[in-house]
Design a protein around this motif. Structure first.
Motif, PDB file in Angstrom:
ATOM      1  N   ASP A  30       0.920  -1.181  -0.118  1.00  0.00           N
ATOM      2  CA  ASP A  30      -0.067  -0.061   0.057  1.00  0.00           C
ATOM      3  C   ASP A  30       0.933   1.179  -0.032  1.00  0.00           C
ATOM      4  O   ASP A  30       1.306   1.889   1.163  1.00  0.00           O
ATOM      5  N   GLU A  32       0.352   4.236  -1.235  1.00  0.00           N
ATOM      6  CA  GLU A  32      -0.341   5.798  -0.783  1.00  0.00           C
ATOM      7  C   GLU A  32      -0.420   5.771   0.717  1.00  0.00           C
ATOM      8  O   GLU A  32      -0.222   7.137   1.071  1.00  0.00           O
ATOM      9  N   ASN A  33      -0.503   4.781   1.668  1.00  0.00           N
ATOM     10  CA  ASN A  33      -0.598   5.036   3.115  1.00  0.00           C
ATOM     11  C   ASN A  33       0.790   4.713   3.536  1.00  0.00           C
ATOM     12  O   ASN A  33       0.718   4.549   4.802  1.00  0.00           O
ATOM     13  N   ASN A  34       1.856   4.231   2.916  1.00  0.00           N
ATOM     14  CA  ASN A  34       3.363   4.114   3.643  1.00  0.00           C
ATOM     15  C   ASN A  34       4.376   4.887   2.976  1.00  0.00           C
ATOM     16  O   ASN A  34       4.269   4.415   1.789  1.00  0.00           O
ATOM     17  N   LYS A  35       4.972   5.603   3.696  1.00  0.00           N
ATOM     18  CA  LYS A  35       5.980   6.284   2.955  1.00  0.00           C
ATOM     19  C   LYS A  35       7.206   5.540   2.321  1.00  0.00           C
ATOM     20  O   LYS A  35       7.870   5.677   1.510  1.00  0.00           O
ATOM     21  N   TYR A  92       7.245   8.750  -6.805  1.00  0.00           N
ATOM     22  CA  TYR A  92       7.389   7.503  -6.186  1.00  0.00           C
ATOM     23  C   TYR A  92       8.770   7.022  -7.036  1.00  0.00           C
ATOM     24  O   TYR A  92       9.101   7.165  -7.986  1.00  0.00           O
ATOM     25  N   LYS A 118       7.607   8.726  -2.118  1.00  0.00           N
ATOM     26  CA  LYS A 118       6.910   7.591  -1.709  1.00  0.00           C
ATOM     27  C   LYS A 118       8.016   6.350  -2.245  1.00  0.00           C
ATOM     28  O   LYS A 118       8.470   6.415  -3.377  1.00  0.00           O
ATOM     29  N   TYR A 140       7.792   0.149   6.645  1.00  0.00           N
ATOM     30  CA  TYR A 140       6.659  -0.825   6.524  1.00  0.00           C
ATOM     31  C   TYR A 140       7.502  -1.959   5.787  1.00  0.00           C
ATOM     32  O   TYR A 140       7.592  -2.104   4.777  1.00  0.00           O
TER      33      TYR A 140
END
Length: 402
Positions: A30, A32-35, A92, A118, A140
């Protein structure tokens, strides 16, 4: 800085990429929710493919894939490269083979703290990722296991649901009937044990074992000496150790005897067993509540998967293979289920393994209940049967956990 050549290279890569099959861990990526996401796992399990699939899914001109084993990055500051990419509109950044870059942790820390990028990185050396700086609160981590039997079948064109341990234990007859209505599972299971744990079986099985041995040699000859300060003089001794384990029945180690056979001192041997597990060559198991440490003797040692056994020797022990398959699939199932203390599978005093509230005894189709008689929630896990009965479950079903 001109990023054109990198975009041209990634365009070639994603144009020949297939999005039809995705590893089960793909759903965890994911961005979008983890840098900062780290895909960690043994060589050959498909980490690069996951990176490129996610890149293709994002479909953005502001996303860039690089592999730092490119000689270009031997003279380039990775943080400065990332900073410049962001200044040119980058959002990204996908970094492959990150463990090959010197001082990687401090560079990732700086990218995390000083940019808005990201970032997804992949690394084959699990030992190196956290070696030089604390990334634990920033990253993460997603661990990528070898293919499950279910994933192997999906690549072959047969798609099945995954099932939890509870579902397999409680509904194994119904699940087995569904599978047997579509395929002959034992035929494919025999293939999987020899050629199915790594996606590169698609490149042909004639070269499969040699490629697997190349991976094993690289981990031992390059990754371990670089990340764990293992002397090159001990490389052949490490190979001898792994060969002995591949030949063995389920191996209960006598450390003194193993030290004599390999020529490795006892303290070094205990540390090497620990490092080989972290490198995903071995799985070390203990009896319940003993815990693990660098200096603690495992109660049983397994190679990570049956394909490794078959690549190393033509004289593998069938009992060892059965247990290795079961242990590998259970460990892989729990790989990304975070827990403070890893006791997801432990050795049993009566029976072979305890997983949660269940006791399992592994064997062939004629295995009886003598060793687990009177034990609550106990089950025989049998090879060479298509459909089980009551508390006897087909071994192959535990390949449908993920």
């Amino acid at each position: 800085m001109d990023f054109t050549k990198f975009f041209n290279e990634q365009l070639e890569l994603i144009n020949r990429l297939d999005l039809e099959f995705k590893r089960i861990v793909y759903e965890l990526v994911d961005i979008e929710n983890n840098k900062l996401i780290a895909l960690l796992g043994q060589r050959g399990v498909g980490k690069t493919t996951i990176l490129l699939q996610k890149l293709k899914e994002i479909n953005s001109d502001n996303a860039l894939y690089i592999s730092v084993d490119n000689p270009y990055f031997s003279t380039v500051n990775l943080y400065e490269f990332a900073k410049k990419f962001e200044q040119y509109g980058g959002e990204y950044l996908f970094i492959d083979e990150i463990h090959k870059y010197k001082d990687i942790a401090s560079h990732l820390k700086a990218i995390y703290d000083m940019t808005n990028l990201k970032v997804i990185v992949s690394g084959s050396s699990l030992l190196q990722i956290y070696k030089e700086a604390d990334l634990s609160r920033r990253v993460y981590e997603i661990k990528v296991p070898v293919l499950s039997f279910r994933e192997f079948l999906e690549i072959k064109g047969y798609k099945f649901n995954k099932y939890s341990i509870d579902e397999i234990v409680n509904n194994h007859i119904e699940i087995a009937k569904i599978i047997n209505s579509q395929i002959k599972p034992l035929k494919f299971f025999k293939e999987y044990l020899e050629f199915g744990a790594y996606p590169f079986f698609l490149e042909g099985i004639s070269s499969y074992k040699q490629k697997l041995l190349n991976i094993l040699n690289y981990i031992i000859e390059v990754d371990l000496p670089y990340t764990a300060n293992i002397s090159y003089a001990n490389i052949d001794k490490l190979k001898r150790l792994i060969y002995l384990l591949a030949l063995s029945v389920p191996f209960t180690p006598n450390i003194q005897e193993l030290s004599q056979k390999t020529g490795i001192s006892r303290p070094s041997l205990l540390e090497y067993l620990y490092l080989l597990e972290k490198s995903e060559i071995l799985i070390n198991l203990h009896f319940k509540s003993r815990g693990t440490s660098k200096l603690q003797k495992p109660d049983k040692i397994y190679l990570n998967n049956t394909n490794l056994i078959r690549a190393i020797t033509d004289n593998s022990n069938i009992g060892n293979e059965r247990e290795t398959f079961f242990v590998n699939q259970i460990k892989s199932y729990f790989l990304n289920k975070k827990s403070f203390f890893d006791e997801n599978i432990v050795l049993a005093k009566n029976g072979d393994f305890i997983v949660g509230n269940y006791t399992f005894e592994i064997g062939g189709k004629n295995k009886d209940f003598k060793q687990i008689k009177g034990i609550e929630n106990s089950f025989i896990v049998s090879d060479d049967i298509e459909i089980g009965f009551k508390n006897k479950i087909p071994l192959y079903l535990f390949g449908f956990l993920y």
